[in-house]
Design an enzyme around this catalytic site. Structure first.
Site, PDB file in Angstrom:
ATOM      1  N   CYS A  92       0.741  -1.700   0.279  1.00  0.00           N
ATOM      2  CA  CYS A  92      -0.057   0.203  -0.045  1.00  0.00           C
ATOM      3  C   CYS A  92       0.786   1.315  -0.014  1.00  0.00           C
ATOM      4  O   CYS A  92       1.702   1.760   0.904  1.00  0.00           O
ATOM      5  CB  CYS A  92      -0.277  -0.236   0.950  1.00  0.00           C
ATOM      6  SG  CYS A  92      -2.034   1.057   1.305  1.00  0.00           S
ATOM      7  N   HIS A  94       0.133   4.621   0.438  1.00  0.00           N
ATOM      8  CA  HIS A  94      -0.013   5.501   0.617  1.00  0.00           C
ATOM      9  C   HIS A  94       0.553   5.258   2.021  1.00  0.00           C
ATOM     10  O   HIS A  94      -0.136   5.766   3.189  1.00  0.00           O
ATOM     11  CB  HIS A  94      -1.238   6.012   0.782  1.00  0.00           C
ATOM     12  CG  HIS A  94      -2.377   5.763   1.815  1.00  0.00           C
ATOM     13  ND1 HIS A  94      -3.124   4.596   1.039  1.00  0.00           N
ATOM     14  CD2 HIS A  94      -3.014   5.835   2.662  1.00  0.00           C
ATOM     15  CE1 HIS A  94      -4.208   4.287   1.844  1.00  0.00           C
ATOM     16  NE2 HIS A  94      -4.443   5.175   3.302  1.00  0.00           N
ATOM     17  N   HIS A 212      -8.378  -3.832  -7.934  1.00  0.00           N
ATOM     18  CA  HIS A 212      -7.931  -2.364  -7.749  1.00  0.00           C
ATOM     19  C   HIS A 212      -9.049  -2.215  -8.611  1.00  0.00           C
ATOM     20  O   HIS A 212      -7.869  -3.072 -10.491  1.00  0.00           O
ATOM     21  CB  HIS A 212      -6.758  -1.745  -7.995  1.00  0.00           C
ATOM     22  CG  HIS A 212      -6.962  -2.357  -5.831  1.00  0.00           C
ATOM     23  ND1 HIS A 212      -6.154  -3.315  -5.752  1.00  0.00           N
ATOM     24  CD2 HIS A 212      -6.522  -0.916  -5.564  1.00  0.00           C
ATOM     25  CE1 HIS A 212      -6.323  -3.688  -4.173  1.00  0.00           C
ATOM     26  NE2 HIS A 212      -6.228  -1.646  -4.004  1.00  0.00           N
ATOM     27  N   CYS A 242      -3.024   7.059  -5.169  1.00  0.00           N
ATOM     28  CA  CYS A 242      -2.900   5.641  -4.750  1.00  0.00           C
ATOM     29  C   CYS A 242      -1.118   5.002  -5.761  1.00  0.00           C
ATOM     30  O   CYS A 242      -0.953   4.857  -6.873  1.00  0.00           O
ATOM     31  CB  CYS A 242      -3.994   4.762  -5.764  1.00  0.00           C
ATOM     32  SG  CYS A 242      -3.368   3.352  -5.363  1.00  0.00           S
ATOM     33  N   THR A 244       0.727   2.283  -5.054  1.00  0.00           N
ATOM     34  CA  THR A 244       0.244   0.751  -5.974  1.00  0.00           C
ATOM     35  C   THR A 244      -0.215   0.956  -7.693  1.00  0.00           C
ATOM     36  O   THR A 244       0.409   0.719  -8.457  1.00  0.00           O
ATOM     37  CB  THR A 244       0.586  -0.087  -5.366  1.00  0.00           C
ATOM     38  OG1 THR A 244      -1.765   0.049  -4.967  1.00  0.00           O
ATOM     39  CG2 THR A 244       1.017  -0.615  -3.823  1.00  0.00           C
TER      40      THR A 244
END
Length: 317
Positions: A92, A94, A212, A242, A244
């Site tokens: 992740c 963020h 996602h 985001c 990733t």
């Protein structure tokens, strides 16, 4: 005699608008020699705590949780397992920025570069004097180009399947416009695309679920190259650009000759926040770098009363 409530200590932050909740203590440490093994133990034995930490009534569907664990590789400052309202993540972006700023807030790291173990692999982060965090992510890649999927009510949608620490389907749509006022409709169409991918058997490596969906479009900020809306696992969207997802987007652009190694890509989010990213070619792999800022918003203790019927939370359907 009534038992005192259990306690879990957390620090909350947001990275370019997207919240992260770092678990410091009170959660049993999962056993395992690797971060993947530890994540599997969490899912098997402690999933109720995941719901209790990030789901209502203590949290909401946008929060990403981050459980700190001892590292598994020499020299790493910590391990971390990310989770949200419906399950667990590989990496992740963020959240990693939020973890680093939290460690700095707690006095557990200084300005400079650190290694952090995640289920997707060991990543690195560098904190500048002014608080800007640069994340060196796991290698990103384009997996499938110009995939076509039939989506009920939308027809045929074409996009790329790419990996940036999580699996993404990346596409552009003529409508709805990438605007917060269209949030409900954007959630509806991206969820429909994700469901169609699953029905169609379109996956990442080894049948990995594409959980996602990233919509792209023109930027609104003068200092941005593109704007996105990212559907996260479950029914929440990413308030940040985001990490990733930006990594996966850059891998897709690079494969198409639209982004060269070292060239900056400035990704604007649906909320107007910004990540700056670039790719480095290393040993035949594309290593993404993501820059952004996080801000600590609170330090608190979550209480788990044994008599509370919602002690372990609930996720809205």
């Amino acid at each position: 005699m009534r038992q005192p409530p259990g306690e879990i200590e957390v620090v909350d932050s947001h990275t370019e608008g997207e919240p992260t909740r770092v678990v410091l203590s009170g959660w049993p440490q999962p056993e395992g020699a690797t971060m993947l093994q530890r994540r599997a133990v969490l899912e098997r034995d402690h999933d109720a705590l995941r719901r209790g930490v990030v789901c209502e009534p203590r949290g909401h569907d946008a929060i990403v949780g981050a459980l700190l664990t001892p590292p598994v590789t020499p020299g790493a400052v910590t391990g971390v397992i990310f989770f949200n309202d419906v399950g667990y993540l590989g990496m992740c972006g963020h959240g990693l920025i939020g973890v680093v700023r939290t460690l700095q807030f707690l006095g557990r790291m200084e300005i400079g570069r650190v290694a952090i173990d995640t289920p997707a692999g060991t990543v690195h982060a560098d904190v500048a004097q002014d608080g800007l965090v640069t994340v060196e992510n796991v290698p990103a890649r384009l997996h499938l180009a110009d995939v076509q999927v039939e989506v009920p009510g939308m027809g045929r949608v074409r996009g790329d399947v790419a990996y940036g620490g999580n699996w993404f389907f990346i596409t552009e749509l003529a409508e709805p416009a990438l605007d917060l006022t269209n949030g409900k409709e954007l959630l509806r169409v991206t969820t429909a695309i994700r469901d169609a991918l699953k029905r169609g058997g379109i996956t990442g490596d080894d049948g990995a679920l594409i959980d996602h969906v990233e919509l792209g479009g023109p930027p609104r900020r003068e200092d941005a190259d593109g704007r996105n809306f990212v559907l996260c696992p479950g029914a929440a969207y990413d308030r940040s650009p985001c990490g990733t997802g930006t990594s996966a987007k850059m891998a897709s652009l690079h494969a198409r000759g639209a982004l060269q190694a070292g060239e900056r890509w400035r990704q604007e989010s649906i909320t107007g926040s910004l990540f700056t990213g670039w790719l480095e070619e290393r040993d035949g792999a594309l290593v993404p770098y993501i820059q952004g800022r996080a801000y600590v918003t609170s330090r608190s203790t979550l209480l788990f009363d044994a008599d509370d019927p919602f002690r372990f939370g609930f996720a809205p359907t």
